[in-house]
Design an enzyme around this catalytic site. Structure first.
Site, mmCIF file in Angstrom:
data_model
loop_
_atom_site.group_PDB
_atom_site.id
_atom_site.type_symbol
_atom_site.label_atom_id
_atom_site.label_comp_id
_atom_site.label_asym_id
_atom_site.label_seq_id
_atom_site.Cartn_x
_atom_site.Cartn_y
_atom_site.Cartn_z
ATOM 1 N N CYS A 70 0.864 -1.191 0.000
ATOM 2 C CA CYS A 70 0.000 0.000 0.000
ATOM 3 C C CYS A 70 0.894 1.232 0.000
ATOM 4 O O CYS A 70 1.752 1.375 0.875
ATOM 5 C CB CYS A 70 -0.900 -0.005 1.239
ATOM 6 S SG CYS A 70 -1.876 1.495 1.459
ATOM 7 N N THR A 72 -0.074 4.419 0.495
ATOM 8 C CA THR A 72 -0.424 5.335 1.574
ATOM 9 C C THR A 72 0.146 4.863 2.905
ATOM 10 O O THR A 72 0.661 5.660 3.703
ATOM 11 C CB THR A 72 -1.948 5.490 1.664
ATOM 12 O OG1 THR A 72 -2.446 5.972 0.408
ATOM 13 C CG2 THR A 72 -2.338 6.462 2.752
ATOM 14 N N CYS A 177 -1.051 3.944 -6.607
ATOM 15 C CA CYS A 177 -1.837 3.218 -5.612
ATOM 16 C C CYS A 177 -1.893 1.776 -6.077
ATOM 17 O O CYS A 177 -2.171 1.510 -7.255
ATOM 18 C CB CYS A 177 -3.239 3.805 -5.481
ATOM 19 S SG CYS A 177 -4.382 2.794 -4.481
ATOM 20 N N HIS A 179 -4.010 -0.529 -5.651
ATOM 21 C CA HIS A 179 -5.307 -0.949 -6.196
ATOM 22 C C HIS A 179 -5.390 -0.694 -7.698
ATOM 23 O O HIS A 179 -6.041 -1.458 -8.427
ATOM 24 C CB HIS A 179 -6.447 -0.192 -5.500
ATOM 25 C CG HIS A 179 -6.854 -0.752 -4.177
ATOM 26 N ND1 HIS A 179 -6.152 -0.514 -3.022
ATOM 27 C CD2 HIS A 179 -7.911 -1.535 -3.815
ATOM 28 C CE1 HIS A 179 -6.755 -1.123 -1.999
ATOM 29 N NE2 HIS A 179 -7.828 -1.752 -2.456
#
Length: 261
Positions: A70, A72, A177, A179
């Protein structure tokens, strides 16, 4: 060899699939936080606390390395994770592929969550690796959440909105990101301009998988027997993979290679 990956949700699938392709004999532990997803809107302190809990659940499975799947969480929690777990457990973060994108020379865009876009962390990477290159930071509102839930209409809406913020002359898009790597080809189709060279996409999964093997002193062995197991932890409890994971090629690959136990 056992490798754990952590994220709030299924954004860890691209890196997990990359590890599986490099080492089909490696056992994988996927530690997710569906009760806390998404992490992006949380305060850095709250995000760090949740990331530590997810990491410790993974560490309890006694892996040889932990991938923070991830961007973030890497921005806000990597220092705390390493302070808590290293040197006993090597922790590998996920960094947007700004350096290789800048090496291409052309103008590029960074698609990232609003929490990462314009963060001091991302601005620092641009300053260090992309000086003199035209860079556009594109906040992708709602895209990670739409991907997490395999919401096709919401994915299309978020990608269309982000593509509208991406200059036509961009030759490369950095997927900032994890995702977003699950819908990379849909992003390519939205940004590609007719008559222009094929758009270059830079994700992080392959580089993160390779770096993890280097940290372990292991070599890629894609021809090794597909004997690796797969354990999924949802808020610390062994569970099936989230249903949305199977909407993506990476999730289906992991499920087919080693049914979740």
């Amino acid at each position: 060899m056992k490798i754990a990956l952590m994220d709030s949700g299924i954004g860890l699938l691209p890196a997990a699939a990359a590890v599986r392709r490099l080492r089909p004999d490696a056992d994988l532990v996927l530690s997710l936080d569906p009760e806390g997803m998404p992490w992006g809107p949380r305060t850095p302190q709250d995000l760090t606390e949740r990331a530590l809990a997810v990491a410790e659940a993974a560490a309890a499975q006694r892996p040889d390395a932990l991938i923070v799947g991830c961007n973030t969480a890497t921005v806000h929690a990597l220092t705390a994770l390493r302070a808590r777990l290293e040197p006993e457990l090597p922790v590998v973060g996920t960094v947007p592929a700004i350096k290789p994108a800048a090496a291409g020379g052309g103008p590029f865009a960074i698609w990232a969550t609003p929490a990462t876009t314009a963060s001091p962390y991302q601005r620092g990477l641009i300053r260090n690796f992309a000086e003199g290159v035209t860079v556009t930071e594109v906040p992708c509102w709602g895209l990670a959440e739409a991907v997490e839930h395999a919401d096709e209409a919401a994915i299309d809406t978020a990608i269309t909105a982000a593509a509208a913020l991406t200059p036509d002359e961009v030759t490369t898009v950095v997927l900032g990101c994890t995702h977003y790597e699950l819908v990379a080809e849909r992003i390519r189709a939205a940004v590609q301009q007719p008559g222009r060279p094929p758009l270059v996409l830079h994700g992080s999964a392959g580089a993160v998988a390779a770096q993890t093997l280097r940290r372990l002193g292991a070599e890629p062995a894609p021809e090794a027997p597909a004997s690796g197991t797969l354990t999924a932890l949802l808020n610390g409890t062994v569970s099936p993979l989230p249903a949305a994971a199977l909407a993506y090629e990476e999730g289906r690959l992991l499920q087919a290679a080693a049914p979740v136990r």
